[in-house]
Each structure stands twice: as structure tokens, then as C-alpha cells.
Design a protein around this motif. Sequence first.
Motif, PDB file in Angstrom:
ATOM      1  N   THR A   1       0.803  -1.232   0.000  1.00  0.00           N
ATOM      2  CA  THR A   1       0.000   0.000   0.000  1.00  0.00           C
ATOM      3  C   THR A   1       0.836   1.282   0.000  1.00  0.00           C
ATOM      4  O   THR A   1       0.255   2.370   0.092  1.00  0.00           O
TER       5      THR A   1
ATOM      6  N   ASP B   1      -6.340  -7.324  -1.845  1.00  0.00           N
ATOM      7  CA  ASP B   1      -6.845  -6.564  -0.702  1.00  0.00           C
ATOM      8  C   ASP B   1      -7.936  -7.342   0.031  1.00  0.00           C
ATOM      9  O   ASP B   1      -9.029  -7.535  -0.506  1.00  0.00           O
TER      10      ASP B   1
ATOM     11  N   SER C   1      -0.774  -3.867   6.005  1.00  0.00           N
ATOM     12  CA  SER C   1      -1.972  -3.773   6.845  1.00  0.00           C
ATOM     13  C   SER C   1      -2.539  -5.157   7.145  1.00  0.00           C
ATOM     14  O   SER C   1      -2.167  -6.152   6.514  1.00  0.00           O
TER      15      SER C   1
ATOM     16  N   THR D   1      -4.479   1.879   6.676  1.00  0.00           N
ATOM     17  CA  THR D   1      -4.572   2.269   5.271  1.00  0.00           C
ATOM     18  C   THR D   1      -4.676   3.786   5.157  1.00  0.00           C
ATOM     19  O   THR D   1      -5.150   4.456   6.075  1.00  0.00           O
TER      20      THR D   1
END
Length: 259
Positions: free
Chosen positions: A11, A37, A65, A220
Amino acid sequence: MKPEIIVMNFTHVYEQERFLNNRRFRWIDCTDLNGTDCYCDTEAASAISRRIEPYSPHGLHFIDSGNYHYVSKLWTDKINEPFSMVLFDHHPDMQPSLFEEMLSCGSWVKNMLDTNPCLRKVLIVGAADKLIRSVPDEYKSRVKFYGESVMEHEEAWRSFSHEHVDEPVYISVDKDVLNKESAVTNWDQGSMSLDSLESLLTIILRNENVIGIDVCGECTPSLDLFDEQRSLNIDGKANKELLSLYCRIESAAASPAAH
């Protein structure tokens, strides 16, 4: 040879955490991949596996993440001896996947238990009580939960380890196990402090044969630049602390005085 420190970039968040800018670290760029994702399709899983193929499961892996926590499954697929996983996570990640052919951030532990012949047990620290109760009975002999308040005492860990661990361990940390003062994630969070997490990790790293460790739970990007900078500062501090802890213990273990 020193265990490697791997930074998996999905990301771009790690690009803003400056402590990771070190020549010793190995960066694996995954920003070009689609289908990653939360859910990871077969093509993306194969691509990620190819990119980590040159690297060992030993060492420290930052995996972005919590949406990408399933990458722990791909790292542990590389372990070819019996092992147990110690998982710090506010969620057991044992939901059935909505799409049977896909890995997901909520089902990867169940997938590991179903498919990895080397995995003996999963020891979960910090999961929410209501989620613990939802674990299917068929897994309860191989999934054990440990209270964070008890585990800070080394003798308590020794007793627990003696009962449940007979093999090397792989450690996986999702920072959503931490309270909001210690980490900012995009999932609901637990109550553990960063100091408590470090104490628990120190006990395990010093008492067990640890194969490797991974860390996820970055926040994020946000549309609010102030909130985004605050998240980066808090998560970067936590990552720096965990990296420092790991390096100190690895260095001590490698010194002649330790042998």
C-alpha cells in the motif's frame, strides 16, 4: 548469516515510515498486484509466493496492513518441519472464506490448519472473547487461547509452553491486538499495551526456538492528512520498537557469550 528483515510493500505505507529505510532490509514490491486486498485470488497468491521464494521464513517480515495478514500463511508454507504458531491478534482469523478458492485476511488461520501438514497448533493471544467462542469445536484441540495478563509472567508461559508446545514456533503479530494509544489499524482493536506486547514477545523469543516472526496492522491511507500523519507516527513508533526488540534479542543470541 544474519536473519533477513523483509518489508512487503502493498500500500506504499512503509515508504513513509522512515526507520525502514535501511540497506540491510529487503523490500518486496507488491504494489502492482491486483486481487490482494482482504481477499487473495489464486493468481495473486502464486505471484506473492514467487516473490518471496528466494527468502527464508527465518527473520522478521513486515507485511503491511491487516488486510494482508494471509501472507503469514504463504511464509509458513515454506517451513518444512513441525511447528506451532503463536498469533497475537484481536481476531482468530478462522472464519470460513466466502470464496472457497481464495485466501482471506479472516480465514487464513483456518486454511493453515486445514492444509499445512507441518502445523501442529495455533496459540492465540489477545483475541476478543466473543470471537474465541465462535471457533468450531473441531479445531479446539489445535487452537489454544492465552490471556495476555497471565502470559506476562515467565513462569506462566513456561507452564503453558510445556503443556502445548513441543516444536519450534513461528510468531505472527497483528497490531490490532494493541490498544489505540499503541497502534492505529483499520480493524477494531484490543486492549494490550505496546509494553505488554514487548514483554510477551521477549519471553517467547528467549524461551522458544523461534523460526521467524511477521508483523502487520498498518493503517490504510486516509483522506484526512492530519489523521494519516498521526497514524504513521504511532504505527511507525510501534514498528520501530518491535524491530529494535527483535534485533537486540537476535544479537544477544548470536554473541559468543550466549553459547
